[in-house]
Structure formats: structure tokens, C-alpha cells
Design a protein around this motif. Sequence first.
Motif, PDB file in Angstrom:
ATOM      1  N   UNK A 135       0.839  -1.278  -0.154  1.00 22.26           N
ATOM      2  CA  UNK A 135       0.031   0.248  -0.111  1.00 22.26           C
ATOM      3  C   UNK A 135       0.958   1.178   0.153  1.00 22.26           C
ATOM      4  N   UNK A 136       0.230   2.612  -0.094  1.00 20.96           N
ATOM      5  CA  UNK A 136       0.889   3.631  -0.176  1.00 20.96           C
ATOM      6  C   UNK A 136       1.614   4.003   0.984  1.00 20.96           C
ATOM      7  N   UNK A 137       1.268   3.481   2.365  1.00 24.18           N
ATOM      8  CA  UNK A 137       1.861   3.964   3.548  1.00 24.18           C
ATOM      9  C   UNK A 137       2.793   2.934   3.627  1.00 24.18           C
ATOM     10  N   UNK A 138       2.769   1.580   3.567  1.00 21.65           N
ATOM     11  CA  UNK A 138       3.990   1.204   3.861  1.00 21.65           C
ATOM     12  C   UNK A 138       5.161   1.319   2.756  1.00 21.65           C
ATOM     13  N   UNK A 139       4.871   1.766   1.645  1.00 20.94           N
ATOM     14  CA  UNK A 139       5.890   2.136   0.654  1.00 20.94           C
ATOM     15  C   UNK A 139       6.670   3.444   1.237  1.00 20.94           C
ATOM     16  N   UNK A 140       5.595   4.250   1.632  1.00 23.00           N
ATOM     17  CA  UNK A 140       6.192   5.712   2.234  1.00 23.00           C
ATOM     18  C   UNK A 140       7.196   5.196   3.050  1.00 23.00           C
ATOM     19  N   UNK A 141       7.130   4.608   4.127  1.00 27.78           N
ATOM     20  CA  UNK A 141       8.012   4.287   5.255  1.00 27.78           C
ATOM     21  C   UNK A 141       8.894   3.349   4.698  1.00 27.78           C
ATOM     22  N   UNK A 142       8.711   2.481   3.708  1.00 25.18           N
ATOM     23  CA  UNK A 142       9.961   2.098   3.109  1.00 25.18           C
ATOM     24  C   UNK A 142      11.092   2.904   2.647  1.00 25.18           C
ATOM     25  N   UNK A 143      10.561   3.979   2.072  1.00 23.05           N
ATOM     26  CA  UNK A 143      11.336   5.085   1.417  1.00 23.05           C
ATOM     27  C   UNK A 143      12.005   5.728   2.707  1.00 23.05           C
ATOM     28  N   UNK A 144      11.112   6.016   3.497  1.00 20.88           N
ATOM     29  CA  UNK A 144      11.651   7.020   4.676  1.00 20.88           C
ATOM     30  C   UNK A 144      12.131   8.552   4.466  1.00 20.88           C
ATOM     31  N   UNK A 145      11.562   9.105   3.247  1.00 24.66           N
ATOM     32  CA  UNK A 145      11.864  10.386   2.808  1.00 24.66           C
ATOM     33  C   UNK A 145      10.646  11.067   2.638  1.00 24.66           C
TER      34      UNK A 145
ATOM     35  N   UNK B  63       4.615   7.335  -3.487  1.00 19.40           N
ATOM     36  CA  UNK B  63       4.316   6.010  -3.940  1.00 19.40           C
ATOM     37  C   UNK B  63       4.870   5.587  -5.035  1.00 19.40           C
ATOM     38  N   UNK B  64       4.733   4.305  -5.323  1.00 16.93           N
ATOM     39  CA  UNK B  64       5.083   3.654  -6.485  1.00 16.93           C
ATOM     40  C   UNK B  64       3.861   2.856  -7.257  1.00 16.93           C
ATOM     41  N   UNK B  65       3.928   2.666  -8.526  1.00 12.29           N
ATOM     42  CA  UNK B  65       2.634   2.161  -9.173  1.00 12.29           C
ATOM     43  C   UNK B  65       3.452   1.269 -10.299  1.00 12.29           C
ATOM     44  N   UNK B  66       2.524   0.767 -11.281  1.00 16.00           N
ATOM     45  CA  UNK B  66       2.844   0.006 -12.389  1.00 16.00           C
ATOM     46  C   UNK B  66       3.650   0.782 -13.490  1.00 16.00           C
ATOM     47  N   UNK B  67       4.302   0.060 -14.043  1.00 16.40           N
ATOM     48  CA  UNK B  67       5.063   0.764 -15.264  1.00 16.40           C
ATOM     49  C   UNK B  67       6.403   1.322 -14.729  1.00 16.40           C
ATOM     50  N   UNK B  68       6.857   0.711 -13.427  1.00 20.16           N
ATOM     51  CA  UNK B  68       7.955   1.394 -12.707  1.00 20.16           C
ATOM     52  C   UNK B  68       7.843   2.908 -12.758  1.00 20.16           C
TER      53      UNK B  68
ATOM     54  N   UNK C 125      -2.972   6.434  -8.380  1.00 18.00           N
ATOM     55  CA  UNK C 125      -4.251   5.314  -8.336  1.00 18.00           C
ATOM     56  C   UNK C 125      -4.817   5.120  -9.668  1.00 18.00           C
ATOM     57  N   UNK C 126      -4.776   6.086 -10.279  1.00 16.75           N
ATOM     58  CA  UNK C 126      -5.480   6.113 -11.875  1.00 16.75           C
ATOM     59  C   UNK C 126      -4.470   4.884 -12.649  1.00 16.75           C
ATOM     60  N   UNK C 127      -3.547   4.887 -12.540  1.00 18.53           N
ATOM     61  CA  UNK C 127      -2.762   3.872 -13.650  1.00 18.53           C
ATOM     62  C   UNK C 127      -3.514   2.768 -13.742  1.00 18.53           C
ATOM     63  N   UNK C 128      -3.853   2.031 -12.590  1.00 20.36           N
ATOM     64  CA  UNK C 128      -4.345   0.770 -12.749  1.00 20.36           C
ATOM     65  C   UNK C 128      -5.408   0.735 -13.829  1.00 20.36           C
ATOM     66  N   UNK C 129      -6.230   1.904 -14.069  1.00 22.15           N
ATOM     67  CA  UNK C 129      -7.228   2.016 -15.055  1.00 22.15           C
ATOM     68  C   UNK C 129      -6.638   2.062 -16.426  1.00 22.15           C
ATOM     69  N   UNK C 130      -5.806   3.190 -16.433  1.00 19.43           N
ATOM     70  CA  UNK C 130      -5.244   3.588 -17.571  1.00 19.43           C
ATOM     71  C   UNK C 130      -4.097   3.072 -18.409  1.00 19.43           C
ATOM     72  N   UNK C 131      -3.763   1.771 -17.624  1.00 20.16           N
ATOM     73  CA  UNK C 131      -2.880   0.577 -18.290  1.00 20.16           C
ATOM     74  C   UNK C 131      -3.828  -0.326 -18.860  1.00 20.16           C
ATOM     75  N   UNK C 132      -5.162  -0.243 -18.820  1.00 22.30           N
ATOM     76  CA  UNK C 132      -6.106  -1.160 -19.258  1.00 22.30           C
ATOM     77  C   UNK C 132      -6.190  -1.625 -20.682  1.00 22.30           C
ATOM     78  N   UNK C 133      -5.934  -0.421 -21.616  1.00 20.47           N
ATOM     79  CA  UNK C 133      -5.996  -0.992 -22.970  1.00 20.47           C
ATOM     80  C   UNK C 133      -4.651  -0.751 -23.168  1.00 20.47           C
ATOM     81  N   UNK C 134      -3.633  -1.011 -22.631  1.00 25.30           N
ATOM     82  CA  UNK C 134      -2.189  -1.111 -23.117  1.00 25.30           C
ATOM     83  C   UNK C 134      -2.339  -2.818 -23.298  1.00 25.30           C
ATOM     84  N   UNK C 135      -1.732  -3.204 -24.211  1.00 22.99           N
ATOM     85  CA  UNK C 135      -1.458  -4.439 -24.739  1.00 22.99           C
ATOM     86  C   UNK C 135      -0.222  -4.936 -25.146  1.00 22.99           C
ATOM     87  N   UNK C 136       0.510  -5.902 -24.597  1.00 18.29           N
ATOM     88  CA  UNK C 136       1.981  -6.153 -25.230  1.00 18.29           C
ATOM     89  C   UNK C 136       2.104  -7.642 -25.141  1.00 18.29           C
ATOM     90  N   UNK C 137       3.094  -7.824 -26.131  1.00 18.56           N
ATOM     91  CA  UNK C 137       3.828  -9.354 -26.245  1.00 18.56           C
ATOM     92  C   UNK C 137       5.129  -8.896 -26.254  1.00 18.56           C
TER      93      UNK C 137
END
Lengths: 236, 236, 236
Positions: C1-11, C16-21, C112-124
Amino acid sequence: SCCEALSAAGVTEFVGTAMGDTIGLVIANLESRILEKFGWDPKYRSIGIISDRVGAGPQIMAADEAVKATNTEVVLLELPRDTKGGAGHGCLILLGAEDVSDARRAVEVALKDLERTFGDVYANDAGHLEFQYTARASYACNKAFGAPLGKAFGLIVGAPAGIGVVMTDAALKAAEVEMLFYSTPTNGNTYTNEVVMGVTGDSGAVRQSLIAAREVGLKLLGAFGEPPKSLTKPYI
Amino acid sequence: SCCEALSAAGVTEFVGTAMGDTIGLVIANLESRILEKFGWDPKYRSIGIISDRVGAGPQIMAADEAVKATNTEVVLLELPRDTKGGAGHGCLILLGAEDVSDARRAVEVALKDLERTFGDVYANDAGHLEFQYTARASYACNKAFGAPLGKAFGLIVGAPAGIGVVMTDAALKAAEVEMLFYSTPTNGNTYTNEVVMGVTGDSGAVRQSLIAAREVGLKLLGAFGEPPKSLTKPYI
Amino acid sequence: SCCEALSAAGVTEFVGTAMGDTIGLVIANLESRILEKFGWDPKYRSIGIISDRVGAGPQIMAADEAVKATNTEVVLLELPRDTKGGAGHGCLILLGAEDVSDARRAVEVALKDLERTFGDVYANDAGHLEFQYTARASYACNKAFGAPLGKAFGLIVGAPAGIGVVMTDAALKAAEVEMLFYSTPTNGNTYTNEVVMGVTGDSGAVRQSLIAAREVGLKLLGAFGEPPKSLTKPYI
């Protein structure tokens, strides 16, 4: 085979796939707004497409054979920075034709020729070398490399770029050839890690310069450990 | 070692390989048409070549030591978009010399120094950070970064680029340093996913700004999961 | 989650981080020399940062929602050549705000919106396709794509680029839409192996054109072997 792949895609625009992550496509009547956007001669409503992730030289040399064999013209040729994490280019070639059967035939000729034109591409984990030769350059080589029509043309590519510096030096010392262009990562290349040189002249001299470059290039790229391998079968 | 690799290549132009897929080469008498093409001073017939797939800062800093130690001059410095699928640059550095022994010696010095200059490069799967420091910038840092000759110089690189934004902000707040340049993916970089900043000033202040940037950068890049690791041994 | 990641960075700068690096960051008071370097309105001292290795469209569309929902403005938007060895872009988006809480909120909305906006990205393995749609374009789409504010906007991306040529042709033939831009690897893109087109018009027509492009694109990219998969869940 071509026909199985066609049925796999199930789309009239599909012609086939080939090595280098190359796809061949055709559009019978290109949308007029795309034609206008590029300012192409409106008589070329039919477009053959050769598009790939890995390699530019092999596809350009194959397209050169295709335009020799068909009533088509190179209307667009662009080199993305690609090779899927490698050091070089990908390629997008659009061939214009008045008749869709010409466009399709040109793409088929090019796809089939890739087996040959990948023959003097050598790669290992550290980089790649490429050599191309034609006794009679046609319109694709002319557009891409400024090669004089109907004359012998040779292409030398080395990556990492420093290997290209040594190979091109060796090529020029080995035979009486004329340097057509000499490109480096940020001057002439699209930020690839390559030095690329095109040469013209007597066909024997062009071949001799390519062979000299290949000899030193294979040794240098091999200094990174693995001996570089031809991707298919050398033709020069 | 240098000598085994040399015999492996079996080519007089070969000097050695080093980390970052770096190859060191030398040409005793560069073909005059290549010299003319670049418009280099014709007295520099001997060329030392440092060419790599991964990294630009480490190779430039190493070349800086090489030009300090030898009678050579940086005649070409270009940064392809590379790092073998990573977020950064590769590098092509050509060093001109009147005597081939100087060119060779410069390449040897640079290859040997890479072990040190990769010390403050940190990477994980998501990106990389780089910090470079010299108490006295020489001609390679001057050409590549506009660093004033003989003065302290520091380099900060963060990828993905957003981490570079935070690091450079922290660096400027941490110490009284002067910003020499600030480059972003499409303004100053060759389409890399980096923010890069060069700073100069009092040597203590430059080091302090680098250390502040490194502290925040390591935490942020580490938020992607894996702790970023030094590629060799930190020197700053 | 957002808060765990925040404490992980400690800055404090870490959001936060999300998909797509993708990493989301915030700077409460950006150093004035960086502000001046870019010439941004000095009232925007707080900067929200969305930075990623993989993808530009998903992050721009997500930023578009973020600027709709907050008092922020897109002050910088740059597209490196990236996707970690893939055929496309990464992205760096900086959002200016007068108040740090707005900058932080904007970054949170976008991540938070990246989950949606990666929906019509297709890859192989051979490439990727991307489709984006909004009924009402806002300032990020306007800055990145020239999309008219408040109007429907659609984005079509095909890689390798030749697939984009066929998809955009199909899109224009399928519905009455207006072409906003059409970009190729070296004309409009930062050397990616993509053809990209933006369209506007009646919302139904825009959707229809996207769906037509998607249908042909999935078949063509699938001709390379593996069926391209949505990275999350299609939304168009």
C-alpha cells in the motif's frame, strides 16, 4: 509459412513476418488524411509496409531489391532507436504503389530477402557488426544512404561505436573506395551506439573494403568474450 | 588481464576491455578522410578510443584522468542512448595524440580507472544513480560538462528522471555550490530517462552536495524494492 | 500500500510507486535555481512528480485526471526513449502547485488511476498497442497532445510502428473523427518504434475509431506469436 501466418492474423492488411521482429503489411487505399499529412504523391494510394524492431540495414537492402522488382517507390524511411535493448536501430519503410498488388508483391520480396541480408550481421552480448553489399544500388539505398543508382554500394556498421571507428578506418585503407557518409551516435544516427559508413566505387574495391572491416571487427567484438555469430549465412 | 585480452583479440588496435561493456582501442594513423570529416587538428593522427554500452559519467571521469596523465586531447565525445535496455547513456570518447604511445597510454589509464569511477554508480532493476567527484576537473570534464579547469566538479545522475529531480533539489539545498548545467530527458540528454546536474564550487561543498543527493537517491530508488548496490566500491 | 511504501522509502518527498515502474514524488519548496532554470511561474514552489520507465500515455491520462481534481498545473512533460528495452517511451511529468498538499494529492490521484489507464495497453514480446480515451480532455492531454479542453479525446499507439500505420488508417476510416496529430519514430516521437495518433470529435465517434484500431491491432501484433494481453483490465 506466409499463408499460415496470414490466416493467423486474419486481416487483409497482413502479409507476413520475418526475422528481426519484422512485419510486412499492406494498405490498399490509404486514408487521404494520412497521405496529405506526409505530402506524398496522391497517386500512391497503395502502401506496402516493412516494419521491424531489430535492424535497419537488412530491411533497407531487402527493400532495395523489392523496389527493383516492382512498381513501387520508397515514400517514407525512418529509423527508431531500437533493437530491443541492443545498440542499434529498428526500421519503418513505407513503399508507395499505384496498385495494391505491386505493394503486396514488394513486401513479399523484401520479407523473403531478409534471410540473405541478415547474413553478414554478427552479434554477441556486447554488440553487433553489419556489412551489406550490392553491385547495383537502387532507390532504397539511394534514399537511405545516398548511394548512386546502379553503382556498387557497401555498408559498414559497428557497435559499440568504437569498433566502428576501427572498422571504417580499416575499410578505407584496404581499397580505393569513396566515403558516401560517416555517421556517429549523435551525428547521423538516431542515438544508436554505432559508427556507420557507406562506401561506393568499383565493385571489387567495395567488397575488399567490407571484407577488411569484417575481419578486424569480428576480432574486436570477440574480445568481449563470445565469438560473434552470423545471424544466418554470410553472403559477402 | 590486459595482455591476455590483447592476445585474444589479436589486433594491433586492441588495448583492452573493462566494466560497462567498455572497449579501449587505438589507431596509430587515422585515415585522413576520417580526420577531415571531423575537422580535427591534423597533427592528431593517433587516436585513442574509449567506447562502451553502459555508462557515460564513469568513462568521462576516467578519460579526465587520462588526459591529465598524457599528451592527449578529447577530440570527440558523444553519448548514445544505451545502457543495454537501461535508462541511460553509453559513451564514445576519442582522444587525439601526436604519438601513438600517448594515445595507447591514455586508453590504458582510462580503462584502469573505471573500477574507481563505477564506485558511486548504484543500480537496481528500476533504475540507477550516479555520483562523480573530482577535486580538479580537466579537459574531459570541461568538454563534456563545462566544468572549470582545475576546480572541484561534481556530477549527479538519477534515473528514472523524477528521482533526479529530488536529488538535485537536495544537492542544491545542502551546500553552497554553483549549478553548471541541469539536463532532462529531452533537454540536454539524448532521450535518456535521467535528470543530470553538474556542480562546481569549494571542494568540501561539492562533496557535501553529492552526499546529500546520494542519501535521498538511494532511499527513493530503493522504494522500488531492491536496495540499489554500488557496482564496485564507493569513492566519494 | 501507499503507506508501507512511504515508510520503506523514509523520505518526505516519497509518495508511492505504481505499475510501469512509476514513482510519485513531491517537493514542498523547489530550489529557486531549478525554478528559474525552467522559467516556471514562481508561485508554483510545490512540485508533484510522476516519473516512470514504462509508458507515457497511461501516466499522461492519469495526470489529466489529477489536474482536473486538484489545483495543479502541468509545468513539465518530457518523454524519454525507454520502456526498459521495449519499443516506446517513459515519462516525466512535473505538476506545479501553490500548496504542497495539492501537489501531493495530485500525485496520489495519478498513481491510483494508473491501474485504469494501463487497461488498454496490450503487449507481447514483439511490441505493444495502446488506446486511451477521455470524454473531457483536461490540461495534461492539452499540453501533451493538443487535445481541445473539455472535448472527447482518443489516443492510438502501435509498435512496431508499421502496426500503428494500419491501426491509424483503420481508425480514420471507422468514424468521423478529427486527426489532432500523427507522429512517427523520428517525427514527433523521441525515436520510439511507434506510430501515434490523437483524435478528437464526438465522443461516440472517438470511441468507435479506437475500437476499430484496437481490433486490427490485436490481430496484427498477435501475428508475432503470442496473443497480446491487457496489462490490467480494458476500459474502452
